[in-house]
Design an enzyme around this catalytic site. Structure first.
Site, PDB file in Angstrom:
ATOM      1  N   GLU A 459      48.762  20.039 -20.277  1.00 41.20           N
ATOM      2  CA  GLU A 459      48.307  21.418 -20.464  1.00 41.20           C
ATOM      3  C   GLU A 459      49.457  22.424 -20.292  1.00 41.20           C
ATOM      4  O   GLU A 459      49.251  23.555 -19.880  1.00 41.20           O
ATOM      5  CB  GLU A 459      47.157  21.763 -19.498  1.00 41.20           C
ATOM      6  CG  GLU A 459      45.976  20.827 -19.553  1.00 41.20           C
ATOM      7  CD  GLU A 459      45.381  20.703 -20.950  1.00 41.20           C
ATOM      8  OE1 GLU A 459      45.579  21.611 -21.779  1.00 41.20           O
ATOM      9  OE2 GLU A 459      44.732  19.696 -21.217  1.00 41.20           O
ATOM     10  N   GLY A 460      50.656  22.006 -20.631  1.00 38.14           N
ATOM     11  CA  GLY A 460      51.812  22.897 -20.576  1.00 38.14           C
ATOM     12  C   GLY A 460      52.700  22.586 -19.395  1.00 38.14           C
ATOM     13  O   GLY A 460      52.291  22.734 -18.247  1.00 38.14           O
TER      14      GLY A 460
END
Length: 611
Positions: A459-460
Site C-alpha cells: 500500500e505504498g
C-alpha cells in the site's frame, strides 16, 4: 492490564465514541451496543483466528496447477467473520449494514489483526473494494458487486502493480478496449476486454468464496491505438473471476483471469499473493479475446477512484502493523514476567547466593518493554484518531467535516508508515526480550516480525509515503492542512501544560512543532523538487514522531484527568510510556530534520557507480 482495557480507554475516555450516538446516523447505538460489537469480535478472533495463526504460516497457500489450497481453518475464519456482519458494519441499514462508526469498526477489527493478520486480510481487501464501488460505482454495480461482497458471498481485490512497473503506475501496460459496438449497453456498465499482467495481488486466487471481484487499473488506447502516457490515461474496471448477470447470478462461465503463480513470502503467508494474467486465452470468453471488465466511473479517472480504496487500506495497514506489534509486546511481557535469569545490581553488587529474578526486574528489559508499549499503544491511538476523523468527515457539520478531510489528507501517510516502521521495531525488541528463544519457532514472536515486515512495503512504501507527505500533503491548499494540524497540537499543548506532570513534555512538543515547521519551509525555500524531496523519508520519520508525541501528550492528559476512575497501575503505565517517548524518541527528530532543512545532497549526488 489487557489490550482491551487500553482499547476501551482510548475509545471511550479519550475519543468519547459514545458522543457520536447524538448524530442521526448513529442514533440507534449506545456504548452498550459498541461494547457488544467489541465483545463479539474479540470472541471470534480468539476462537477462530488465534488458534490457527501458526497453521496459516506453516501451511502456506499451495497451487496444484488447477486450484489453490488453503487450510480449512482459513475458510472457517473467513466464514465466521462474514457471518458476524463486520464486512458491512459501517454501511447503511438498507444494504444489510449496521451503521456503526468507523472508529468502532477499526477498534473491532483490531482483534482480528492481532489474532491472525494474514487470515483477516481477505476481509479488509473485500471491505475496501466494496466501499470503493459504493462511492464510485453505478447503481447496478453497487447492487450486484458491492452488496454481494458485503454479504461475504464474494471477496474482492485491488490490482494495481505490474511486473515491469512496480509502484510506477504511469507505466502500466494493461490494455482495455471496448467489447464490440454495443459495449455501452451492458447493464453492469460499459464492457471492455482487458489484456495484461498484475503482480502482488493479495487474495487474487482462492476458493473461500464462489467468486472474486478484481478491481483492475488499465489504460484505454487512444484513436491511434497507443496507450496514453502518464496516470491521466488510467481507468478502473470490475473484472470478476466468474461472470455474473445483472441479478448477481453466476452465469457458469469463467472469465479469462488466470493464476500465473503464487509468491512465496517471508511472512503474511496465510494470504495468497499472486501474479494474475488477464486475457491470455487460458479461459476464453465467448464473443472476443480478453478478460471482460466493466468500467467504473469515467474513463481516465481510475486512479482517483482507486485512491478511495487505497487510503482506507493504508489506515488498515497501519492498524494491522500496530496489532502485530501489540501481539509481540504482550507475548514478550508475559515471558519477561515468568523467565528468571540473573540478579539485580544492588548498592553492593550482585549477591550470587540470592535466587535469580524475573527478567522484567532488569532495567534494560524494562526499557525494551516500555519502548514496545510506547510504539504500539501510541500507534493504536493514532489509528483510532484517524478513524474518528473519517466519522467527522461523513457526519459532522460542514466546517468540521472539511477540517477532518484536510487532517486525514495530512495524517494518512503517517497512519500507514509510522506503525509499519516502529511496531516492526517493537517486534524486533520482543525477539530480543526472549533472547535465543525468540529466534525459534517455539515462540510466536519471530512470526509476528515476519508478518509485520510486509507492512513497510505494501500500500505504498516508505519512500512513496514520504514523497506524498512532503511533496503534496503539506503543500496542498497553501498548507492549510498542516496549519490545521499545528492548531490541534497547540490546543493539546495548552491543555496539557496546565497539568504540572505534563508541563515539560508540553513545552518539548511546542519546540518540536516549531522545528518541524522551520524544516518544512527550508526544504522548499527556492529549491527544485528533486532537491527538496531528496530527504523525504527522514522528513516522514520526523513528522511521524512529532505526531506521536502529540498523541502521547493528549493520551497522558486524558489518563490524568480520568485517574480517579482508572486503576493506578494503568495510569502510571500511560504516563511512563509518554515520558519514555519524550525522553528517548522525540530527540531523534533533530538528526532527521537536520538533513531536510539543509537540503543535504549526500544521496542525491551519489553516483550509482560509487555503490
Amino acid at each position: 492490564m489487557t489490550m482491551r482495557a487500553t482499547l476501551d480507554f482510548l475509545l471511550h475516555d479519550w475519543i468519547d465514541a459514545a458522543s457520536l450516538t447524538a448524530r442521526p446516523r448513529f442514533a440507534d447505538h449506545s456504548r452498550e451496543t459498541f461494547d457488544s460489537v467489541l465483545d463479539t469480535c474479540e470472541r471470534i478472533a480468539r476462537e477462530k483466528f488465534a488458534p490457527y495463526n501458526r497453521l496459516a504460516d506453516t501451511e502456506e497457500p499451495r497451487f496444484d496447477g488447477e486450484r489453490v489450497h488453503l487450510p480449512q481453518a482459513t475458510h472457517d475464519a473467513a466464514r465466521a467473520y462474514a457471518e458476524s456482519g463486520m464486512l458491512a458494519c459501517a454501511q447503511d441499514y438498507e444494504i444489510g449494514g449496521m451503521q456503526l462508526p468507523c472508529v468502532v469498526e477499526m477498534a473491532a477489527n483490531s482483534f482480528f489483526s492481532m489474532s491472525s493478520v494474514s487470515m483477516g486480510a481477505y476481509a479488509m481487501l473485500t471491505s475496501g473494494n466494496a466501499s470503493l464501488l459504493m462511492a464510485h460505482g453505478s447503481p447496478t454495480q453497487k447492487a450486484v458487486f458491492a452488496r454481494n461482497e458485503f454479504a461475504g458471498r464474494w471477496f474482492g481485490t485491488m490490482c494495481l502493480s505490474e511486473p515491469q512497473a512496480g509502484s510506477s503506475l504511469s507505466d502500466l501496460a494493461t490494455r482495455a478496449v471496448p467489447d464490440g459496438p454495443d459495449f455501452q449497453d451492458d447493464p453492469l456498465g460499459p464492457r471492455y476486454r482487458l489484456k495484461g499482467h498484475k503482480m502482488w495481488i493479495s487474495g487474487g486466487e482462492h476458493e473461500i468464496t464462489e467468486n472474486i471481484i478484481h478491481l483492475v487499473l488499465a489504460k484505454i488506447p487512444g484513436p491511434d491505438g497507443k496507450l496514453v502516457p502518464g496516470v491521466k490515461g488510467i481507468s478502473l474496471f470490475i473484472v470478476p473471476k466468474r461472470l455474473v448477470d445483472a441479478e448477481g447470478r453466476l452465469t457458469g462461465e469463467r472469465n479469462d483471469v488466470a493464476l500465473a503463480g503464487l509468491n512465496h513470502k517471508c511472512g503474511y503467508r496465510g494470504t495468497t499473493n499472486t501474479l494474475l494474467n488477464f486475457g491470455e486465452g487460458r479461459f476464453p470468453v465467448r464473443g472476443g479475446a480478453g478478460a471482460i471488465g466493466y468500467l467504473v466511473g469515467e474513463p481516465g479517472r481510475g486512479l482517483a477512484c482507486m485512491f478511495h480504496m487505497m487510503n482506507e487500506a493504508r489506515i488498515g495497514v497501519g492498524l494491522g502493523a500496530t496489532m502485530l506489534g501489540y501481539a509481540g509486546f504482550l507475548a514478550s511481557l508475559d515471558y519477561a514476567r515468568q523467565r528468571t535469569q540473573g540478579r539485580p545490581v544492588g548498592p553492593t553488587g550482585k549477591d550470587p547466593a540470592s535466587p535469580p529474578v524475573p527478567i522484567i526486574e532488569h532495567a534494560d528489559v524494562k526499557r525494551m518493554l516500555l519502548a514496545q508499549k510506547a510504539y504500539c499503544e501510541g500507534a493504536l491511538a493514532l489509528a483510532l484518531y484517524c478513524a474518528r476523523l473519517v466519522d467527522e468527515q461523513h457526519t459532522g457539520e460542514s466546517t468540521a467535516a472539511d477540517e477532518a478531510r484536510l487532517l486525514l489528507e495530512v495524517l494518512t501517510p503517517i497512519a500507514k508508515s509510522w506503525p509499519s516502521e516502529w511496531c516492526l521495531e517493537a517486534n524486533s525488541l520482543a525477539i530480543q526480550v526472549l533472547g535465543g528463544y525468540g529466534y525459534t519457532r517455539d515462540f510466536p514472536v519471530e512470526q509476528y516480525w515476519r508478518d509485520n515486515r510486509l507492512n513497510m512495503i505494501h500500500e505504498g512504501t516508505h519512500g512513496i509515503q514520504g514523497l506524498d507527505l512532503l511533496g503534496r500533503k503539506v503543500l496542498m491548499d497553501d498548507g492549510r492542512g498542516l496549519k490545521l494540524l499545528g492548531q490541534r497540537m497547540q490546543a493539546s499543548i495548552t491543555a496539557a501544560g496546565a497539568l504540572p506532570p505534563l508541563t515539560e513534555p508540553a513545552q518539548a512538543l511546542g519546540q518540536a512543532l516549531a522545528r518541524l515547521g522551520a524544516a518544512t519551509r527550508a526544504a522548499w525555500a527556492g529549491a527544485q523538487p528533486d532537491e527538496a524531496l531528496a530527504n523525504a523519508t527522514p522528513y516522514l520519520q520526523a513528522f511521524g514522531h512529532v505526531v506521536l508525541a502529540w498523541i502521547w501528550l493528549d493520551v497522558a492528559r486524558c489518563a490524568l484527568v480520568c485517574r480517579d476512575r482508572l486503576a493506578p497501575d494503568f495510569v502510571d503505565g500511560k504516563l511512563a510510556a509518554a515520558r519514555y517517548f519524550y525522553r528517548y524518541e522525540l530527540p531523534r527528530i533533530e538528526a532527521w530534520l537536520g538533513v531536510v532543512a539543509s537540503r543535504d545532497r549526500t544521496c542525491l549526488d551519489l553516483s550509482p557507480q560509487a555503490l
